[in-house]
Design a protein around this motif. Sequence first.
Motif, PDB file in Angstrom:
ATOM      1  N   ASN A 183      -1.880  -7.313  -2.216  1.00 45.27           N
ATOM      2  CA  ASN A 183      -3.280  -7.435  -1.833  1.00 45.27           C
ATOM      3  C   ASN A 183      -4.078  -6.333  -2.523  1.00 45.27           C
ATOM      4  OD1 ASN A 183      -5.739  -7.866  -0.654  1.00 45.27           O
ATOM      5  ND2 ASN A 183      -5.081  -7.463   1.451  1.00 45.27           N
ATOM      6  N   GLU A 237     -13.332   1.317  -6.541  1.00 43.83           N
ATOM      7  CA  GLU A 237     -14.234   0.170  -6.565  1.00 43.83           C
ATOM      8  C   GLU A 237     -13.826  -0.817  -7.649  1.00 43.83           C
ATOM      9  OE1 GLU A 237     -18.883  -0.957  -7.541  1.00 43.83           O
ATOM     10  OE2 GLU A 237     -18.446   0.740  -6.216  1.00 43.83           O
ATOM     11  N   THR A 245       0.835  -1.209   0.000  1.00 43.96           N
ATOM     12  CA  THR A 245       0.000   0.000   0.000  1.00 43.96           C
ATOM     13  C   THR A 245       0.865   1.253   0.000  1.00 43.96           C
ATOM     14  OG1 THR A 245      -1.715  -1.189   1.236  1.00 43.96           O
ATOM     15  CG2 THR A 245      -1.843   1.204   1.210  1.00 43.96           C
ATOM     16  N   LEU A 280     -17.924  -6.536  -1.760  1.00 46.05           N
ATOM     17  CA  LEU A 280     -16.618  -6.079  -2.231  1.00 46.05           C
ATOM     18  C   LEU A 280     -15.877  -5.425  -1.080  1.00 46.05           C
ATOM     19  CD1 LEU A 280     -17.743  -4.393  -5.588  1.00 46.05           C
ATOM     20  CD2 LEU A 280     -16.689  -6.638  -5.336  1.00 46.05           C
ATOM     21  N   THR A 281     -14.552  -5.345  -1.207  1.00 46.86           N
ATOM     22  CA  THR A 281     -13.767  -4.703  -0.148  1.00 46.86           C
ATOM     23  C   THR A 281     -13.971  -3.196  -0.138  1.00 46.86           C
ATOM     24  OG1 THR A 281     -11.876  -4.613  -1.659  1.00 46.86           O
ATOM     25  CG2 THR A 281     -11.991  -6.492  -0.146  1.00 46.86           C
ATOM     26  N   PHE A 282     -14.388  -2.629  -1.269  1.00 52.53           N
ATOM     27  CA  PHE A 282     -14.674  -1.197  -1.331  1.00 52.53           C
ATOM     28  C   PHE A 282     -15.759  -0.951  -2.366  1.00 52.53           C
ATOM     29  CE2 PHE A 282     -14.292   3.038  -3.093  1.00 52.53           C
ATOM     30  CZ  PHE A 282     -14.203   3.823  -1.960  1.00 52.53           C
ATOM     31  N   THR A 283     -16.724  -0.097  -2.017  1.00 58.35           N
ATOM     32  CA  THR A 283     -17.777   0.277  -2.961  1.00 58.35           C
ATOM     33  C   THR A 283     -17.962   1.788  -2.953  1.00 58.35           C
ATOM     34  OG1 THR A 283     -19.456  -0.060  -1.237  1.00 58.35           O
ATOM     35  CG2 THR A 283     -19.058  -1.896  -2.755  1.00 58.35           C
ATOM     36  N   SER A 332     -10.766  -2.864  -6.753  1.00 52.60           N
ATOM     37  CA  SER A 332     -11.021  -3.982  -5.848  1.00 52.60           C
ATOM     38  C   SER A 332     -11.847  -5.070  -6.521  1.00 52.60           C
ATOM     39  CB  SER A 332     -11.757  -3.480  -4.598  1.00 52.60           C
ATOM     40  OG  SER A 332     -13.029  -2.954  -4.937  1.00 52.60           O
ATOM     41  N   ARG A 333     -12.650  -4.665  -7.518  1.00 57.80           N
ATOM     42  CA  ARG A 333     -13.502  -5.626  -8.222  1.00 57.80           C
ATOM     43  C   ARG A 333     -12.723  -6.381  -9.308  1.00 57.80           C
ATOM     44  NH1 ARG A 333     -19.197  -5.879  -9.313  1.00 57.80           N
ATOM     45  NH2 ARG A 333     -19.582  -3.936  -8.210  1.00 57.80           N
ATOM     46  N   GLN A 340      -7.166  -5.950  -3.672  1.00 61.22           N
ATOM     47  CA  GLN A 340      -8.517  -5.588  -3.233  1.00 61.22           C
ATOM     48  C   GLN A 340      -8.505  -4.609  -2.070  1.00 61.22           C
ATOM     49  OE1 GLN A 340      -7.682  -8.680  -4.091  1.00 61.22           O
ATOM     50  NE2 GLN A 340      -9.217  -9.430  -5.543  1.00 61.22           N
ATOM     51  N   ARG A 341      -7.490  -4.656  -1.250  1.00 58.57           N
ATOM     52  CA  ARG A 341      -7.391  -3.746  -0.109  1.00 58.57           C
ATOM     53  C   ARG A 341      -6.510  -2.538  -0.427  1.00 58.57           C
ATOM     54  NH1 ARG A 341      -3.805  -2.847   4.032  1.00 58.57           N
ATOM     55  NH2 ARG A 341      -4.714  -2.143   6.017  1.00 58.57           N
ATOM     56  N   SER A 342      -5.365  -2.773  -1.060  1.00 58.56           N
ATOM     57  CA  SER A 342      -4.379  -1.713  -1.251  1.00 58.56           C
ATOM     58  C   SER A 342      -4.809  -0.663  -2.260  1.00 58.56           C
ATOM     59  CB  SER A 342      -3.042  -2.327  -1.693  1.00 58.56           C
ATOM     60  OG  SER A 342      -2.507  -3.152  -0.695  1.00 58.56           O
TER      61      SER A 342
END
Length: 637
Positions: free
Chosen positions: A302, A87, A35, A557-560, A90-91, A304-306
């Motif tokens: 990572n 979004e 990150t 999802l981890t972020f939207t 992460s998607r 989806q998170r970073s």
Amino acid sequence: MPTFKRVVQQLFRRKTFSGTLEESQQTQLARCLTTTDLIALGVGSTLGAGVYVLTGSVARDKAGPSIVLSFLVAAVASVMAGLCYAEFGSRVPKAGSAYVYSYITLGELWAFVIGWNLILEYVIGTSSVARAWSENVDALIGGKFRNFSLTYLKMETQGFAEYPDFFAFAIILVLTAVLCFGVKESALFSKIFTGVNILIIMFVIVAGSISANVSNWYITEDDIQNYFVAKCNVTNGTNQVTNLTSAATNISTDGKCGSTKNFGTGGFFPYGISGMMSGAATCFFGFVGFDIIATTGEEVKNPQRSIPISVVVSLLIVFVAYFGISIVLTLMVPYYILDAGAPLPMAFGEVGWNWAVYPLAVGATCALSSSLMGGLFPMPRIVYAMAQDGLIFRFLARINQRFKTPLIATILSGLLAGVMVLLFDLEDLVDMMSIGTLLAYTLVAMCVLILRYQPDLTVDTDGPRVSLADLNDMDSNASFMKKLVNPKIKFPTTKSGKLVYSCVMIIGVLSFLLCATLVNFAKLSYSVAVILCCILSALIILMTIIIIRQPQSNKVLTFTVPFVPILPIFSTVCNIYLMCELSTGTWIRFSVWMAIGFLIYGGYGFRNSSEQRRYKKVPVVRSTSFTKGHNLDRELI
């Protein structure tokens, strides 16, 4: 001979991506970025030379002290685009950024348009930053390189540069070599230079606050007039210049007498609200560059998170930097005396801090270096992604097994940028970057909106499986209008997804017409312009209401993006408005570039696309277990 309908279907065929963990992790590239690495890349590519130049030119010529609000408006527009990128990052954690997102959601033709424009954006961006880097370093050594080049290497051909900038060419080749050795080494380079740049910006904000004078935000029209009357009198050595007005002073942009220049009417909004908004359109491009984060999807440990975290954090850091610089700069000296090319050294010189020019020069060099890396880094990733899909020549997608980098794509990208900086005058081409960037931001926002309302189809050995809600929707005898405004379904279906897709496309067209009307409001009849704006706005609102009434996907999802569909639609309108603010000449050059791209796609990409073979085998949607008596075989569109 394929029919017209089949050709159109092939143009809009979509890239398949199931979103499973296994597919997300499949890559030939090295997953080594954290990150922190992504934040450094995002800040470094975004917070370039603009912080040392952009604030001065916008404050003096467009917004005055209200530049602080210009950056706020630009930041809001950028954050909306950034949230949409977050979004999708992460998607769909794949290399290619907006290109891949468009391919999965809108289809192949739109994906090629975006990818082709992203290549142009990064080539011109890299070349222009490299030339600025060269000029900045050359200024520190007294302009010796420029003088030598103009004496022995001068080119006098219209459309080309004054001289071939071998200094800039060399730095591009050096950084290209760094990129070839690995992404981790590139990220380390970016972190070092970005860190130094941030320290210099913090110094400017703190030191500038000490010399701030709030009265510079309350300058009157008489103050402006008296300043330039005195300046012209001193310049002429006489008292003949006594009748200047702030609307038409005899001051040129370099502060000399003799030509007309409008410096506004003073106050916080010397050029009015329109000036502040025009400044926001320019300031928006100071935030361009964070999308580099989205191109690293296959090289992050990572993603989806970073990716979401780094996009939001980097934009926040950039906004604080621009906001702080613009505040202290306009408080240190009156906006109308700022130097458009070097506002910070000039401002510190006015308050007696002449020694500050040295740390500012170091900061500018570091900012340009990290920004240059930010332009070079994503370009081969876009080329790699397009070549892997067969839309451009496939040999560009080869990965070096030792360094785990797209070596051929990296070398060719560096050489292309190097040739551009060596031969061409890039000033007339820079605005073309803006169209490509804004178009990418617009389509990413539209893609997020479309994908949020699509049904989640799972894939197995028998083909995609349709949901029970889709069966109920197909069996429903409800009227079209009732489905439109009151669909009694809890999950998105194929039909509701198509409805949202159509509404989003209509909103895109209506937004362009609305923004074009607003930009040309003064050229139209007042009543006609008002009526057009009201009708177009009402239709956009109607389409938005229809979208709101449709069910959204419940996929975790981890972020939207928050406030869907309002935020993506508002982001779309803002981006299109900024596109409409660009000149006619920029649109003409953009059209020529696109014509070249379509020739390449028509001659190679259309026939060699990876989806061509997949498209010939139309997948079948089967379901025999949800409802007794149902045995459906149909094409998945």
